[in-house]
Design a protein around this motif. Structure first.
Motif, PDB file in Angstrom:
ATOM      1  N   GLU A 179     -40.018 -46.501  -3.847  1.00  0.00           N
ATOM      2  CA  GLU A 179     -41.122 -47.247  -3.298  1.00  0.00           C
ATOM      3  C   GLU A 179     -41.226 -46.792  -1.928  1.00  0.00           C
ATOM      4  OE1 GLU A 179     -43.224 -49.716  -3.926  1.00  0.00           O
ATOM      5  OE2 GLU A 179     -42.799 -49.992  -5.865  1.00  0.00           O
ATOM      6  N   LEU A 180     -40.185 -46.275  -0.932  1.00  0.00           N
ATOM      7  CA  LEU A 180     -40.188 -46.011   0.249  1.00  0.00           C
ATOM      8  C   LEU A 180     -40.265 -44.335   0.531  1.00  0.00           C
ATOM      9  CD1 LEU A 180     -37.648 -48.467   1.803  1.00  0.00           C
ATOM     10  CD2 LEU A 180     -40.168 -48.557   1.663  1.00  0.00           C
ATOM     11  N   PHE A 181     -39.761 -43.692  -0.281  1.00  0.00           N
ATOM     12  CA  PHE A 181     -39.653 -42.284  -0.211  1.00  0.00           C
ATOM     13  C   PHE A 181     -40.297 -41.232  -1.193  1.00  0.00           C
ATOM     14  CE2 PHE A 181     -36.065 -44.246   1.958  1.00  0.00           C
ATOM     15  CZ  PHE A 181     -36.456 -44.097   3.286  1.00  0.00           C
ATOM     16  N   ILE A 182     -40.571 -41.631  -2.251  1.00  0.00           N
ATOM     17  CA  ILE A 182     -40.912 -40.717  -3.327  1.00  0.00           C
ATOM     18  C   ILE A 182     -42.394 -41.243  -3.633  1.00  0.00           C
ATOM     19  CG2 ILE A 182     -40.668 -40.143  -5.860  1.00  0.00           C
ATOM     20  CD1 ILE A 182     -37.787 -40.796  -5.710  1.00  0.00           C
ATOM     21  N   GLY A 183     -42.833 -42.445  -3.664  1.00  0.00           N
ATOM     22  CA  GLY A 183     -44.001 -43.008  -4.175  1.00  0.00           C
ATOM     23  C   GLY A 183     -45.015 -42.569  -2.985  1.00  0.00           C
ATOM     24  N   PRO A 184     -44.752 -42.852  -1.792  1.00  0.00           N
ATOM     25  CA  PRO A 184     -45.851 -42.243  -0.631  1.00  0.00           C
ATOM     26  C   PRO A 184     -46.160 -41.028  -0.919  1.00  0.00           C
ATOM     27  CG  PRO A 184     -44.261 -43.936   0.173  1.00  0.00           C
ATOM     28  CD  PRO A 184     -43.738 -43.364  -1.085  1.00  0.00           C
ATOM     29  N   SER A 185     -47.518 -40.595  -0.339  1.00  0.00           N
ATOM     30  CA  SER A 185     -47.989 -39.112  -0.621  1.00  0.00           C
ATOM     31  C   SER A 185     -47.062 -38.329   0.598  1.00  0.00           C
ATOM     32  CB  SER A 185     -49.537 -39.408  -0.098  1.00  0.00           C
ATOM     33  OG  SER A 185     -49.592 -40.029   1.236  1.00  0.00           O
ATOM     34  N   ARG A 186     -46.814 -38.963   1.500  1.00  0.00           N
ATOM     35  CA  ARG A 186     -46.106 -37.950   2.489  1.00  0.00           C
ATOM     36  C   ARG A 186     -44.596 -38.162   2.339  1.00  0.00           C
ATOM     37  NH1 ARG A 186     -49.598 -38.921   8.137  1.00  0.00           N
ATOM     38  NH2 ARG A 186     -51.460 -37.937   7.496  1.00  0.00           N
ATOM     39  N   HIS A 187     -44.054 -38.923   1.390  1.00  0.00           N
ATOM     40  CA  HIS A 187     -42.854 -39.389   1.220  1.00  0.00           C
ATOM     41  C   HIS A 187     -41.891 -40.047   2.242  1.00  0.00           C
ATOM     42  CE1 HIS A 187     -43.569 -36.781  -2.506  1.00  0.00           C
ATOM     43  NE2 HIS A 187     -43.739 -35.806  -1.887  1.00  0.00           N
ATOM     44  N   GLN A 188     -42.868 -40.812   2.978  1.00  0.00           N
ATOM     45  CA  GLN A 188     -42.059 -41.435   4.075  1.00  0.00           C
ATOM     46  C   GLN A 188     -42.852 -42.385   4.140  1.00  0.00           C
ATOM     47  OE1 GLN A 188     -42.222 -42.183   7.521  1.00  0.00           O
ATOM     48  NE2 GLN A 188     -44.025 -40.760   7.790  1.00  0.00           N
ATOM     49  N   PRO A 189     -42.488 -43.915   4.489  1.00  0.00           N
ATOM     50  CA  PRO A 189     -43.365 -44.979   4.439  1.00  0.00           C
ATOM     51  C   PRO A 189     -43.714 -45.475   5.875  1.00  0.00           C
ATOM     52  CG  PRO A 189     -41.210 -45.728   4.568  1.00  0.00           C
ATOM     53  CD  PRO A 189     -40.989 -44.262   4.431  1.00  0.00           C
ATOM     54  N   LEU A 190     -43.341 -44.727   6.800  1.00  0.00           N
ATOM     55  CA  LEU A 190     -43.757 -45.013   8.156  1.00  0.00           C
ATOM     56  C   LEU A 190     -44.957 -43.927   9.080  1.00  0.00           C
ATOM     57  CD1 LEU A 190     -40.351 -45.626   9.975  1.00  0.00           C
ATOM     58  CD2 LEU A 190     -42.007 -47.245   8.827  1.00  0.00           C
ATOM     59  N   ASP A 191     -45.704 -44.671   9.777  1.00  0.00           N
ATOM     60  CA  ASP A 191     -46.628 -43.899  10.291  1.00  0.00           C
ATOM     61  C   ASP A 191     -46.025 -42.896  11.269  1.00  0.00           C
ATOM     62  OD1 ASP A 191     -48.805 -42.717  11.735  1.00  0.00           O
ATOM     63  OD2 ASP A 191     -49.819 -44.767  11.915  1.00  0.00           O
ATOM     64  N   ASP A 231     -46.387 -43.443  15.530  1.00  0.00           N
ATOM     65  CA  ASP A 231     -45.799 -44.574  16.249  1.00  0.00           C
ATOM     66  C   ASP A 231     -44.381 -45.422  15.415  1.00  0.00           C
ATOM     67  OD1 ASP A 231     -47.317 -45.714  14.589  1.00  0.00           O
ATOM     68  OD2 ASP A 231     -48.434 -46.882  15.882  1.00  0.00           O
ATOM     69  N   TRP A 232     -44.343 -44.637  14.121  1.00  0.00           N
ATOM     70  CA  TRP A 232     -43.186 -45.054  13.588  1.00  0.00           C
ATOM     71  C   TRP A 232     -43.299 -46.577  13.052  1.00  0.00           C
ATOM     72  CZ3 TRP A 232     -40.503 -41.445  11.184  1.00  0.00           C
ATOM     73  CH2 TRP A 232     -40.340 -40.194  11.620  1.00  0.00           C
TER      74      TRP A 232
END
Length: 310
Positions: free
Chosen positions: A66-78, A81-82
């Motif tokens: 959910e947090l590191f593999i699924g997102p397109s950039r492989h990290q869930p934060l912006d 500004d994080w």
């Protein structure tokens, strides 16, 4: 989790754990109906904490997905500004559910290793907390499930609520087979319904007539054209839920009948160190009353060794 894999993966995990629990509940009750007192988790024949290890591994894998593999950039934060982007809120919600399940298994494992006296009760409370968080975040989901999606997820909450209620009931009713049986069946049903939801909702060929599978802000949605199409689609979901429930219950009953024949009741022996006084219900030691001179045991007190040898 708004994808086919995002629902089938957790569903498969719930299904395996639910079947393992159901098997052990039925086996334990069939072999020991009088002393039936099941734990919240069951050890395997060779690996005592196998169930807890599987839950921990599944929870940690879901968090990574959910947090590191699924997102397109492989990290869930912006990265600017994080902060948590709006389109990743559902990832954090699903990861929170997985983390709660992981925490339950980790603490239950530790409680068993240190032999904590209240470990069983605390494990039940942590299991109830995991279902409560799952129910809460499913109900207050940041993703506005509407139409067909809402119907699938609303019916899922019924199964989660049953798991929550029966887990809490396991604390005051630890010897109730019905509580353990229904809890196991509800977990099995969660797994099956997760799979049905993922397959029927995110496979284009299974989308109801008048509805279509589209993408919106990086996630799949199923809008319907007109009120009649939406009403028909919801009715089909209700039928799927009913058929799935009937199938799971029928399988559970057959599973019980099969295991009852395979694992017959074992002979249980009561400890003779204590007995119950039927008149006042007080536990008493089976000592021979000295006031009874006619007792057979007292005869040996007055016989000499020579007399006993005759």
């Amino acid at each position: 989790m708004g994808t086919l894999i995002g629902h089938v993966g957790p569903g498969f995990g719930f299904l395996i754990i639910g079947l393992w629990q159901l098997f052990n509940h039925i086996k334990l009750y069939c072999q020991h109906p009088k002393s039936y007192r099941p734990p919240i988790w069951f050890p395997a024949p060779r690996v005592r904490h196998l169930e807890l290890y599987l839950i921990m591994m599944g929870g940690w894998t879901s968090i990574l997905m959910e947090l590191f593999i699924g997102p397109s950039r492989h990290q869930p934060l912006d990265p600017t500004d994080w902060t948590i982007p709006s389109n990743h809120l559902h990832n954090f919600e699903h990861a929170t559910i997985s983390f709660t399940i992981f925490a339950y298994a980790a603490f239950a494992l530790h409680f068993d290793r240190v032999r904590l006296r209240a470990g069983g009760t605390l494990s039940f409370l942590l299991g109830a907390l995991a279902f409560a968080v799952e129910l809460l975040l499913s109900y207050l989901h940041s993703t506005d499930h509407a139409g067909v999606e809402w119907q699938y997820h609303w019916l899922l909450q019924i199964a989660i609520a049953v798991s929550l209620i029966t887990t809490v009931m396991g604390i005051p009713f630890p010897r109730s087979f019905a509580v353990g049986f229904v809890r196991s069946v509800s977990v099995v049903f969660q797994g099956v319904w997760f799979n049905v939801l993922g397959i029927m909702l995110y496979t284009p060929r299974f989308i109801p007539k008048g509805c279509s599978l589209e993408t919106d802000d990086g996630r799949f949605v199923v809008p319907c054209k007109g009120h009649l199409s939406l009403h028909r689609a919801k009715a089909l979901v209700n039928l799927e839920f009913s058929w799935t429930l009937i199938a799971v219950v029928a399988f559970s009953m057959w599973f019980y009948l099969y295991l009852a024949k395979k694992y017959p009741e074992l002979a249980e022996y009561e400890c003779l160190a204590e007995k119950v006084d039927q008149e006042d219900g007080i536990w008493k030691s089976p000592k021979i009353e000295e006031e009874n001179p006619d007792s057979f045991a007292d005869v040996g007190k007055w016989l000499k060794p020579k007399d006993l040898e005759r």
